[in-house]
Enzyme design. Structure first.
Site, short mmCIF file in Angstrom:
data_model
loop_
_atom_site.label_atom_id
_atom_site.label_comp_id
_atom_site.label_asym_id
_atom_site.label_seq_id
_atom_site.Cartn_x
_atom_site.Cartn_y
_atom_site.Cartn_z
N GLU A 55 0.83 -1.21 0.00
CA GLU A 55 0.00 0.00 0.00
C GLU A 55 0.86 1.26 0.00
O GLU A 55 0.58 2.22 -0.72
CB GLU A 55 -0.92 0.00 1.23
CG GLU A 55 -1.87 -1.18 1.28
CD GLU A 55 -1.33 -2.36 2.07
OE1 GLU A 55 -2.13 -3.05 2.72
OE2 GLU A 55 -0.10 -2.60 2.02
N CYS A 81 -2.37 -3.96 7.16
CA CYS A 81 -1.98 -4.24 8.54
C CYS A 81 -2.40 -3.11 9.47
O CYS A 81 -2.48 -1.94 9.06
CB CYS A 81 -0.49 -4.50 8.64
SG CYS A 81 0.57 -3.12 8.15
N THR A 204 21.73 -37.12 2.77
CA THR A 204 21.86 -36.42 1.49
C THR A 204 23.11 -35.55 1.48
O THR A 204 23.80 -35.45 0.46
CB THR A 204 20.61 -35.57 1.23
OG1 THR A 204 19.47 -36.42 1.18
CG2 THR A 204 20.73 -34.80 -0.07
N LEU A 212 21.98 -26.45 -1.83
CA LEU A 212 20.63 -26.11 -1.34
C LEU A 212 20.29 -24.63 -1.44
O LEU A 212 19.40 -24.16 -0.75
CB LEU A 212 20.44 -26.58 0.11
CG LEU A 212 20.48 -28.08 0.37
CD1 LEU A 212 20.18 -28.38 1.82
CD2 LEU A 212 19.53 -28.84 -0.55
N GLU A 299 14.01 -31.23 0.42
CA GLU A 299 14.70 -32.01 -0.62
C GLU A 299 15.60 -32.99 0.10
O GLU A 299 16.75 -32.69 0.40
CB GLU A 299 15.50 -31.10 -1.57
CG GLU A 299 14.64 -30.20 -2.42
CD GLU A 299 15.40 -29.58 -3.58
OE1 GLU A 299 16.42 -30.17 -4.01
OE2 GLU A 299 14.98 -28.52 -4.06
N GLY A 301 16.32 -37.46 1.29
CA GLY A 301 16.37 -38.83 0.81
C GLY A 301 15.17 -39.65 1.26
O GLY A 301 14.27 -39.16 1.95
#
Length: 371
Positions: A55, A81, A204, A212, A299, A301
């Site tokens: 806004e 808000c 992993t 990552l 992400e 295993g």
């Protein structure tokens, strides 16, 4: 009052603007705003935490263009808000600007707002319309993690999986690069960009040494990188410690000799012990919510995937299926054999789309997201 064609057009434009806050505004929600006056419009979307909300950005744009917002209509994708957080209340800025009407796509789930923004606007004589419907659902979906954290006090947990058509995520020896194509990998990074944190397991880290981080799509910020590592086996040489951004490692036991080298590399170690000397995954989610993580992108295993799924902690799966058959190999999740089909984890497809040569399936447990 019923929405006009112009109302719908401006709300759709505000939704498109809100998408620009992805990868920028966290932990604040993604919000877009359009102000329409006599023959003019001004636009804005929420900036990085501590900077201006949508806004205020739209009001600035209007004034910079020489437009007076008095008597204008404001279209915003989330209730303005009403509390003083990192920035002053947006509802006060709109009242002070003298706008005549505010059209809101959906209310704010934050208990510090929760209708107070709308009430303060109405008390100041501003006409307020809360639309809901499809546009409200779209705004809510864009902010699914924010709604989750505000209402459930947990992040929205999204598990990303890349697999062959027969459901294999790696060869028996763990080799997995690359099952899916470049387009799917870039799309996966776009999902990472949405997240406040990316989580994996120490298995992993040891096998794949992933970074990552978000690299394949532009982003203004890097998500927190999180490792579930019960015994602090993450090597100090791990690449995820080199990438920009912060690293959080959850452990089950205190291992000072292993922890100190990781701390020197910039990692934060958090103990959240659970049963069988494992990390308490529910406690991890609680802690990440306290750290203002809205969306958690997993992400991992097959073992950690299974643990999260078994404990019903996964809200959404994003599965990329490559047009190839691998045969023997690692499964999506090591859930173990079922004795009855009725015990299978049910899912509902949200979308199926071709991404390059691969298919992307988005699925959720039934009813998930209806909070």
């Amino acid at each position: 009052m019923p929405l006009s064609t112009a109302d719908v057009k401006h709300l759709e434009a505000a939704l498109a603007l809100a998408a620009h806050s992805v990868g920028l505004s966290d932990p604040n929600p993604r919000v877009g705003c359009v102000i329409a006056g006599g023959g003019w419009t001004a636009e804005g979307f929420t900036q990085a935490a501590g900077d201006a909300h949508a806004e205020v950005m739209a009001l600035r744009a209007a004034r910079a263009a020489g437009h007076d917002p008095r008597g204008a209509t404001v279209y915003v994708t989330l209730e303005p808000c009403a509390h003083h957080g990192r920035t002053p209340p947006c509802c006060d800025a709109l009242v002070e600007a003298g706008v005549a009407r505010v059209v809101v796509a959906v209310g704010d789930p934050n208990p510090l707002v929760g209708g107070q923004g709308l009430a303060r606007l109405r008390a100041a004589g501003v006409a307020v319309d809360v639309v809901g419907g499809e546009v409200g659902a779209a705004s809510r979906e864009l902010n699914i993690g924010f709604f989750s954290r505000m209402i459930r006090r947990r992040p929205w947990v999204r598990m990303k999986i890349a697999a062959s058509l027969d459901g294999r995520t790696a060869l028996p020896d763990g080799t997995s690069q690359w099952i899916t194509g470049e387009a799917a990998r870039a799309d996966g990074h776009a999902w990472r960009k949405r997240a406040g944190a990316v989580l994996t397991g120490v298995g992993t880290v040891l096998e794949d040494d992933p970074r990552l981080d978000v690299r394949l799509v532009p982003t203004a910020r890097q998500p927190l990188r999180v490792v579930v590592d019960s015994r602090l086996q993450t090597p100090p040489s791990a690449r995820l410690l080199d990438a920009p951004g912060d690293v959080l490692i959850y452990a089950a036991v205190d291992e000072p000799l292993r922890a100190e080298p990781l701390r020197r590399r910039g990692a934060t170690i958090v103990l959240r012990p659970g049963a069988n000397h494992k990390v308490d995954l529910g406690a991890v989610l609680d802690d990440l919510a306290a750290r203002e993580v809205n969306e958690l992108h997993v992400e991992a295993g097959h073992k950690l995937n299974a643990s999260l799924l078994r404990e019903r902690l996964v809200d959404e799966l994003v599965v990329y299926l490559a047009p190839k058959l691998i045969g023997a190999g690692r499964e999506i999740a090591a859930l173990g054999p079922l004795h009855r089909l009725a015990d299978a984890l049910p899912l509902e497809y949200r979308s199926v789309e071709r991404i390059g040569d691969d298919l992307r399936i988005v699925a959720r447990p039934p009813g998930r997201g209806a909070f």
